[in-house]
Design an enzyme around this catalytic site. Sequence first.
Site, PDB file in Angstrom:
ATOM      1  N   LYS A   1     -18.115 -12.457  -2.796  1.00  0.00           N
ATOM      2  CA  LYS A   1     -17.826 -11.880  -4.104  1.00  0.00           C
ATOM      3  C   LYS A   1     -17.765 -12.960  -5.164  1.00  0.00           C
ATOM      4  O   LYS A   1     -17.219 -14.034  -4.943  1.00  0.00           O
ATOM      5  CB  LYS A   1     -16.518 -11.119  -4.057  1.00  0.00           C
ATOM      6  CG  LYS A   1     -16.744  -9.788  -3.436  1.00  0.00           C
ATOM      7  CD  LYS A   1     -15.665  -8.815  -3.697  1.00  0.00           C
ATOM      8  CE  LYS A   1     -15.839  -7.737  -2.680  1.00  0.00           C
ATOM      9  NZ  LYS A   1     -16.082  -6.449  -3.075  1.00  0.00           N
TER      10      LYS A   1
ATOM     11  N   HIS B   1     -25.815  -5.869   6.163  1.00  0.00           N
ATOM     12  CA  HIS B   1     -26.458  -5.989   4.849  1.00  0.00           C
ATOM     13  C   HIS B   1     -27.899  -6.400   4.976  1.00  0.00           C
ATOM     14  O   HIS B   1     -28.575  -6.636   3.981  1.00  0.00           O
ATOM     15  CB  HIS B   1     -25.700  -6.995   3.992  1.00  0.00           C
ATOM     16  CG  HIS B   1     -24.304  -6.558   3.747  1.00  0.00           C
ATOM     17  ND1 HIS B   1     -23.294  -6.854   4.620  1.00  0.00           N
ATOM     18  CD2 HIS B   1     -23.766  -5.778   2.788  1.00  0.00           C
ATOM     19  CE1 HIS B   1     -22.178  -6.294   4.181  1.00  0.00           C
ATOM     20  NE2 HIS B   1     -22.440  -5.634   3.075  1.00  0.00           N
TER      21      HIS B   1
ATOM     22  N   GLY C   1     -17.784   3.890   9.218  1.00  0.00           N
ATOM     23  CA  GLY C   1     -17.679   5.219   8.605  1.00  0.00           C
ATOM     24  C   GLY C   1     -19.002   5.850   8.247  1.00  0.00           C
ATOM     25  O   GLY C   1     -19.369   6.901   8.754  1.00  0.00           O
ATOM     26  N   SER C   2     -19.758   5.206   7.352  1.00  0.00           N
ATOM     27  CA  SER C   2     -20.974   5.874   6.904  1.00  0.00           C
ATOM     28  C   SER C   2     -22.120   5.621   7.877  1.00  0.00           C
ATOM     29  O   SER C   2     -22.200   4.569   8.517  1.00  0.00           O
ATOM     30  CB  SER C   2     -21.360   5.389   5.513  1.00  0.00           C
ATOM     31  OG  SER C   2     -21.542   4.005   5.531  1.00  0.00           O
TER      32      SER C   2
ATOM     33  N   HIS D   1     -10.167  -0.882   6.374  1.00  0.00           N
ATOM     34  CA  HIS D   1     -11.338  -1.757   6.466  1.00  0.00           C
ATOM     35  C   HIS D   1     -11.419  -2.588   5.200  1.00  0.00           C
ATOM     36  O   HIS D   1     -11.173  -2.086   4.112  1.00  0.00           O
ATOM     37  CB  HIS D   1     -12.609  -0.915   6.625  1.00  0.00           C
ATOM     38  CG  HIS D   1     -13.860  -1.675   6.358  1.00  0.00           C
ATOM     39  ND1 HIS D   1     -14.353  -2.604   7.248  1.00  0.00           N
ATOM     40  CD2 HIS D   1     -14.697  -1.696   5.290  1.00  0.00           C
ATOM     41  CE1 HIS D   1     -15.451  -3.152   6.736  1.00  0.00           C
ATOM     42  NE2 HIS D   1     -15.677  -2.624   5.551  1.00  0.00           N
TER      43      HIS D   1
ATOM     44  N   TRP E   1     -12.728  -0.410  -8.003  1.00  0.00           N
ATOM     45  CA  TRP E   1     -14.145  -0.092  -8.212  1.00  0.00           C
ATOM     46  C   TRP E   1     -14.335   0.952  -9.305  1.00  0.00           C
ATOM     47  O   TRP E   1     -15.383   1.586  -9.395  1.00  0.00           O
ATOM     48  CB  TRP E   1     -14.788   0.335  -6.895  1.00  0.00           C
ATOM     49  CG  TRP E   1     -15.168  -0.865  -6.068  1.00  0.00           C
ATOM     50  CD1 TRP E   1     -15.248  -2.156  -6.500  1.00  0.00           C
ATOM     51  CD2 TRP E   1     -15.525  -0.892  -4.678  1.00  0.00           C
ATOM     52  NE1 TRP E   1     -15.620  -2.986  -5.462  1.00  0.00           N
ATOM     53  CE2 TRP E   1     -15.801  -2.239  -4.337  1.00  0.00           C
ATOM     54  CE3 TRP E   1     -15.640   0.082  -3.688  1.00  0.00           C
ATOM     55  CZ2 TRP E   1     -16.185  -2.635  -3.060  1.00  0.00           C
ATOM     56  CZ3 TRP E   1     -16.019  -0.312  -2.415  1.00  0.00           C
ATOM     57  CH2 TRP E   1     -16.294  -1.653  -2.101  1.00  0.00           C
TER      58      TRP E   1
ATOM     59  N   ARG F   1     -32.505   1.267 -14.122  1.00  0.00           N
ATOM     60  CA  ARG F   1     -32.556   0.500 -12.868  1.00  0.00           C
ATOM     61  C   ARG F   1     -33.996   0.220 -12.418  1.00  0.00           C
ATOM     62  O   ARG F   1     -34.320   0.273 -11.235  1.00  0.00           O
ATOM     63  CB  ARG F   1     -31.795   1.242 -11.744  1.00  0.00           C
ATOM     64  CG  ARG F   1     -30.294   1.216 -11.922  1.00  0.00           C
ATOM     65  CD  ARG F   1     -29.605   1.977 -10.812  1.00  0.00           C
ATOM     66  NE  ARG F   1     -29.917   3.397 -10.878  1.00  0.00           N
ATOM     67  CZ  ARG F   1     -29.808   4.242  -9.860  1.00  0.00           C
ATOM     68  NH1 ARG F   1     -29.427   3.827  -8.683  1.00  0.00           N
ATOM     69  NH2 ARG F   1     -30.103   5.515 -10.011  1.00  0.00           N
ATOM     70  N   GLU F   2     -34.837  -0.098 -13.388  1.00  0.00           N
ATOM     71  CA  GLU F   2     -36.251  -0.311 -13.066  1.00  0.00           C
ATOM     72  C   GLU F   2     -36.431  -1.432 -12.037  1.00  0.00           C
ATOM     73  O   GLU F   2     -37.296  -1.349 -11.158  1.00  0.00           O
ATOM     74  CB  GLU F   2     -37.041  -0.666 -14.333  1.00  0.00           C
ATOM     75  CG  GLU F   2     -37.161   0.460 -15.345  1.00  0.00           C
ATOM     76  CD  GLU F   2     -36.003   0.497 -16.348  1.00  0.00           C
ATOM     77  OE1 GLU F   2     -34.900  -0.021 -16.032  1.00  0.00           O
ATOM     78  OE2 GLU F   2     -36.191   1.062 -17.430  1.00  0.00           O
TER      79      GLU F   2
ATOM     80  N   CYS G   1     -19.626  -3.467   8.378  1.00  0.00           N
ATOM     81  CA  CYS G   1     -19.358  -2.570   7.245  1.00  0.00           C
ATOM     82  C   CYS G   1     -20.063  -1.239   7.513  1.00  0.00           C
ATOM     83  O   CYS G   1     -20.649  -1.049   8.587  1.00  0.00           O
ATOM     84  CB  CYS G   1     -19.822  -3.212   5.932  1.00  0.00           C
ATOM     85  SG  CYS G   1     -19.173  -2.418   4.451  1.00  0.00           S
TER      86      CYS G   1
END
Length: 782
Positions: A114, A716, A453-454, A663, A582, A15-16, A748
């Site tokens: 998406k 986002h 939630g998060s 959600h 996912w 993931r550079e 989100c």
Amino acid sequence: MLTSIHGYPRMGAARELKFATESFFSGQSDEASLLATARTLRETHWREVAESNIDLIPSNDFSHYDAMLDTAILLGAVPRRYRDLGLSALGTLFAMARGYQGPHGDVKALPLRKWFSTNYHYLVPELEEGVPLSLSGEKPFDEFLEARALGIETRPTLIGPFTFLALAHGPDGTASHTKGDASKREEELARVYGDILSRFAALGAKWVAFDESALALDLSASDLTRFEALYRKILERKGAVRVLLQTSFGDIRDAYKSACDLPFDGIALDFIEGTQNLDSIRAHGFPKDKLLVAGLVNGKNIWKNDYAKSLAVIREIAHICGKGTCPAIAIGTSCSLLHVPHTVSREDSLDIGLRSHLAFAREKLAEIKELAEICEISAIAETAAISDIERHPAYARNRAVTREPIVKRNDETQRLVASLGERDWTRTPSVAERAEIQATSVPLPGLPATTIGSFPQTSEIKSLRAHRRKGDIGEAEYRDAIKGHIQDCIRLQERLGLDVLVHGEFERNDMVEYFGENLTGFTFTAHGWVQSYGTRCVKPPIVSGDVARNGPITVEWSRFAQSLTEKPVKGMLTGPVTILNWSFPREDIPLAQCAFQIALAIRDEALDLERAGIRVIQIDEAALKERLPLRKEDWKRSYLDWAIPAFRLTHSRLKAETQVHTHMCYSEFEEIAGDIDAMDADVISFEAARSAQAILTSIAESGLRARVGPGVYDIHSPRIPTVCEIGDAITRALSSVPAAQLWVNPDCGLKTREDAETEASLANMMEAVFLARAKITKESAS
Ligand code: GLN
Ligand code: ZN
């Protein structure tokens, strides 16, 4: 026999690109060092593809953020508000991708959507009225020349004009191809893509590919006319360049004949999801003057290719086309390899048995080449006996692996799924009756405010988990530290005045991985990252067996959080469809079976939360729409008919007093509103901030019975929304949804944000909520 791939992963095996880009965002490194990393990655990836002897090596599949955004910039579709910031080219690109808030101005990002049936998100280009499209960039040419300077001849790949126009929007958010000036746009696009082909002809490119995944959608007669008109003009200008029409994510049944009739030099068809492509070949043949790139290697799943199956398809195509008239066939992928992780070779700690069944992007290159070699012997002699093929060492090796069962069985799980009955699918009483009961069991003010939630996954929290993984800290110490964060999070929410609180999800790095790790039947890779959007990557688990829960997973955290406050704290679960969508699913049992297995595990967890005194339980189905087939006629039978029941299974046995939330992300759900209603949740929050109006209209028009929280600001982007903006969003929502049905929340989870941003944004949200409540009270008094 030629070989081809649509595209290759661009993040780098470690993931550079993500780390270089994020370091640039945070000001720790400069543009030059980001560009240098990008260049090195492009070289590495071209070499990997070239060394695997793939013939048509893609270029321009690299992107700093997203290929759709690159295409918009290439075509000059940069809305004025971004141009006016006066930033560098890269700065403008990132402003369009992430929004910009700083000395040059304050603009929101373009909407994210998406990408077809994947978990990749593209930025929706915005075509401004009165701004014609014109060739406005050098990226594809520069990258082509960059590869050539390394001694690698590539096949530039661009998102095609038809797909671009199908997905682009006008400034008002409506699809651009439906607008009055569509035919003008077509002309402009035909000209620009013609210019692009001429440039490549002048540079001596042998092939150029246009990615036209939109051909896998339902097309109307006018869509087809547009497709034909565009390419009739564009292909006039191809000169000596051969043009490959690249399709993916399903069959192109509506456009098949047009594609064959147009002067393309090759067509790439997906034979994994697009099984009907074979029917089209059966019905219409395949032109012998074109190359057929047979998409046999799955670009969306990680299992080894079953050579016997792939060869059967090739043989069938050869058979349909008949002896002597057979088109030239190349072996390829079903779609870009962007949607699978980079390489299995780094997965040292995986179970060796399972590992032998896996092929990620790099390994798929080798499969393509092997398949081509095996096909060659079978093609040279039409008469080549099956036994000749079977003796090919690569074929024999592949058969030995693919014949072995992959998964671990769990008899109890299979028994439970087999015995599901009516009561498992239906919750009683009805949602309306439950709402009345919940007015007492979960008392709330009007316009209740919550979050998804998060809370931010700060570096402190990430390193806490890393220390625990490495064994630097003990389990008790880890749990205490997480509880400390939960405590802070609850205090913050109380201070801000939220109504339904969350514990913050600090114990999970990822909503699917976390449940997968706590259920049997899932396997995890160490480096199996796949790009989701921008620098964000996800590491989907592999469903490698029957699923079962060994014991409570989230109960301790939720019970602890609830013990800190009088306000209701939501138990936070991930729904079965999202866990499945996912993950990389098994291919040996139907997806429905797999979804029901997961649903039973989540149901047990929900029941345990209820028993522990949790009054509100959110079961996220963030990815519900992801696996929705691209064509409407396939929706019910092959997806919704099991996906919706799988969700219902998770909450069917809960008490009426327990309020069930769900959600959904990026849910342009107008067409499946009935199915969302059938999920029978009490409250649904939608990720809507970047395309709010469409969601609101659908809610209003569909008569959804659940209470709804269309997100009031975009999480986002690092931008802090103003009170006024959020107030407008609430007012807009109130004009479509009755106040009694409306919830207020961000669009989100907040995990990707920073603490300071989050606090400031939520404080603004709450201020807007208080103002809106006061206004409603005043209006109802007068
Ligand atoms: N509950 C999850 C969170 O807040 C939902 C995330 C999502 O929708 N992708 O992080
Ligand atoms: Zn979401």
